[in-house]
Design an enzyme around this catalytic site. Sequence first.
Site, PDB file in Angstrom:
ATOM      1  N   GLY A  90       0.864  -1.175   0.000  1.00 31.57           N
ATOM      2  CA  GLY A  90       0.000   0.000   0.000  1.00 31.57           C
ATOM      3  C   GLY A  90       0.894   1.216   0.000  1.00 31.57           C
ATOM      4  O   GLY A  90       1.870   1.263  -0.742  1.00 31.57           O
ATOM      5  N   SER A 122       5.951  -5.369  -0.865  1.00 33.88           N
ATOM      6  CA  SER A 122       5.935  -3.956  -1.259  1.00 33.88           C
ATOM      7  C   SER A 122       6.196  -3.042  -0.036  1.00 33.88           C
ATOM      8  O   SER A 122       7.291  -3.072   0.505  1.00 33.88           O
ATOM      9  CB  SER A 122       4.605  -3.662  -1.947  1.00 33.88           C
ATOM     10  OG  SER A 122       4.651  -2.430  -2.589  1.00 33.88           O
ATOM     11  N   ALA A 123       5.241  -2.260   0.426  1.00 35.35           N
ATOM     12  CA  ALA A 123       5.459  -1.397   1.600  1.00 35.35           C
ATOM     13  C   ALA A 123       5.892  -2.222   2.805  1.00 35.35           C
ATOM     14  O   ALA A 123       6.746  -1.791   3.594  1.00 35.35           O
ATOM     15  CB  ALA A 123       4.193  -0.611   1.926  1.00 35.35           C
ATOM     16  N   HIS A 159       9.198  -3.240  -6.431  1.00 33.41           N
ATOM     17  CA  HIS A 159       8.659  -2.895  -7.757  1.00 33.41           C
ATOM     18  C   HIS A 159       9.743  -2.259  -8.623  1.00 33.41           C
ATOM     19  O   HIS A 159       9.463  -1.325  -9.384  1.00 33.41           O
ATOM     20  CB  HIS A 159       7.475  -1.913  -7.658  1.00 33.41           C
ATOM     21  CG  HIS A 159       6.313  -2.391  -6.854  1.00 33.41           C
ATOM     22  ND1 HIS A 159       5.391  -3.279  -7.343  1.00 33.41           N
ATOM     23  CD2 HIS A 159       5.923  -2.104  -5.592  1.00 33.41           C
ATOM     24  CE1 HIS A 159       4.463  -3.507  -6.407  1.00 33.41           C
ATOM     25  NE2 HIS A 159       4.771  -2.815  -5.335  1.00 33.41           N
ATOM     26  N   GLU A 194       9.439  -7.169  -9.710  1.00 28.12           N
ATOM     27  CA  GLU A 194       8.201  -7.869  -9.365  1.00 28.12           C
ATOM     28  C   GLU A 194       8.339  -9.351  -9.714  1.00 28.12           C
ATOM     29  O   GLU A 194       8.539  -9.700 -10.887  1.00 28.12           O
ATOM     30  CB  GLU A 194       7.023  -7.243 -10.104  1.00 28.12           C
ATOM     31  CG  GLU A 194       6.751  -5.815  -9.642  1.00 28.12           C
ATOM     32  CD  GLU A 194       5.660  -5.126 -10.435  1.00 28.12           C
ATOM     33  OE1 GLU A 194       5.229  -5.638 -11.486  1.00 28.12           O
ATOM     34  OE2 GLU A 194       5.217  -4.032  -9.992  1.00 28.12           O
TER      35      GLU A 194
END
Lengths: 235, 235
Positions: A90, A122-123, A159, A194
């Site tokens: 997020g 991700s985050a 990413h 990714e």
Amino acid sequence: MKQLLIASTSTLHSGGYLEYILDALPLHFKNANEIIFIPFARPSGISHDDYTKKAAEAFKKINIKVKGLHEFDNPKEAIKNAKGIFTGGGNTFVLVKALYKFDIIETLKTAINSGTPYLGTSAGSNICGLTMCTTNDMPIVYPPSFKTLGLVPFNINPHYLDPDPTSKHMGETRETRIKEFHQFNTQPVVGLREGSWIEVKGASIQLKGALQARIFEYNNEPYEIETGTYLNELK
Amino acid sequence: MKQLLIASTSTLHSGGYLEYILDALPLHFKNANEIIFIPFARPSGISHDDYTKKAAEAFKKINIKVKGLHEFDNPKEAIKNAKGIFTGGGNTFVLVKALYKFDIIETLKTAINSGTPYLGTSAGSNICGLTMCTTNDMPIVYPPSFKTLGLVPFNINPHYLDPDPTSKHMGETRETRIKEFHQFNTQPVVGLREGSWIEVKGASIQLKGALQARIFEYNNEPYEIETGTYLNELK
């Protein structure tokens, strides 16, 4: 023994949520029939409940229950008692602000360093690095610090995106941004494409997944590493 | 009378530094034979001297001298006495940290609100908004606040980029990021494409350049505006 999976993304373009990494999770969370999900990064502003439901649906396929950290009256106790922890992606600014607000940075560090298996996407992977200073996210809220968990001795750029040689856009490429980071900071940065993830097992840090990763070191030219490469000396 | 040019970028893919906007500058800086350049955003970590030289070369074409703010012993006095101010692009976090360090946020606001003509490109445009929370830049340093000059009653997103329908990358599109911003903030955001700028003359705020811009308002669907549109009511 410290056990982390630090993944570039939760989802590949061609697949469902956590699908590409699902095979690695039963072994990683082998002693956990229930894990705690940290939903604070709130992609697209999704509610904590809805985000936790999404994580729970994916983990149901491997028979692991998921409870959101927001459901606990005492988040510190919840983390201390967790059999496994997953932090979803997020917005990293929103996530880090919440971690400081609930004062759980140190609690998380201690639990994970003591062996509670951790998955980040991700985050949730950004926060495993020394700072969140190599996030790609928009600074939509102001956290009290950019310092994160420091579970690995470098920073993560999830990413990671290669420059597009046909682009006419004048915004900086990812590589330019990370080189700018090194004008002001000295820790290495791992550009995770990714589909890649980093597996930490005690002192061993290894690149996993099908792809190469790009390593940025202070005062060095960036370079590629193959999947399977150990990053134990990167600091 | 307040006079600002708030430009998406300094440079188009096809042109030289400030080339596409150069025709608008002699009128904008008509009473200035010398302006002050704020080089603090340091694109790619360029030195203040080198960045100032680059700006000076462009302004030489329209017979305006450029002096870097870093050359003055007293930056506050320099801003108060400036006949024109130009803040170049680079990293918005680096720029804003420096503005706070030199304690010149209020001095800049007062000078520009009192009529000192201002040009901003990219990061130098971001700071014209209420906050820097819609920058695209990487948070490579930690500024003491995300609050910026508030010379317009909304936020700027420079280098605005439309989603690429063929992309397989799972990072958020710009539109998704700005929608996330509106989960936590209510001020409008102007997505300025490269080649667009906003001209402020007193109470008049107008979109200039060849392109449309994209407007994001809290609780509304984003919409396009044509060049020439006035944004006087956007707040």
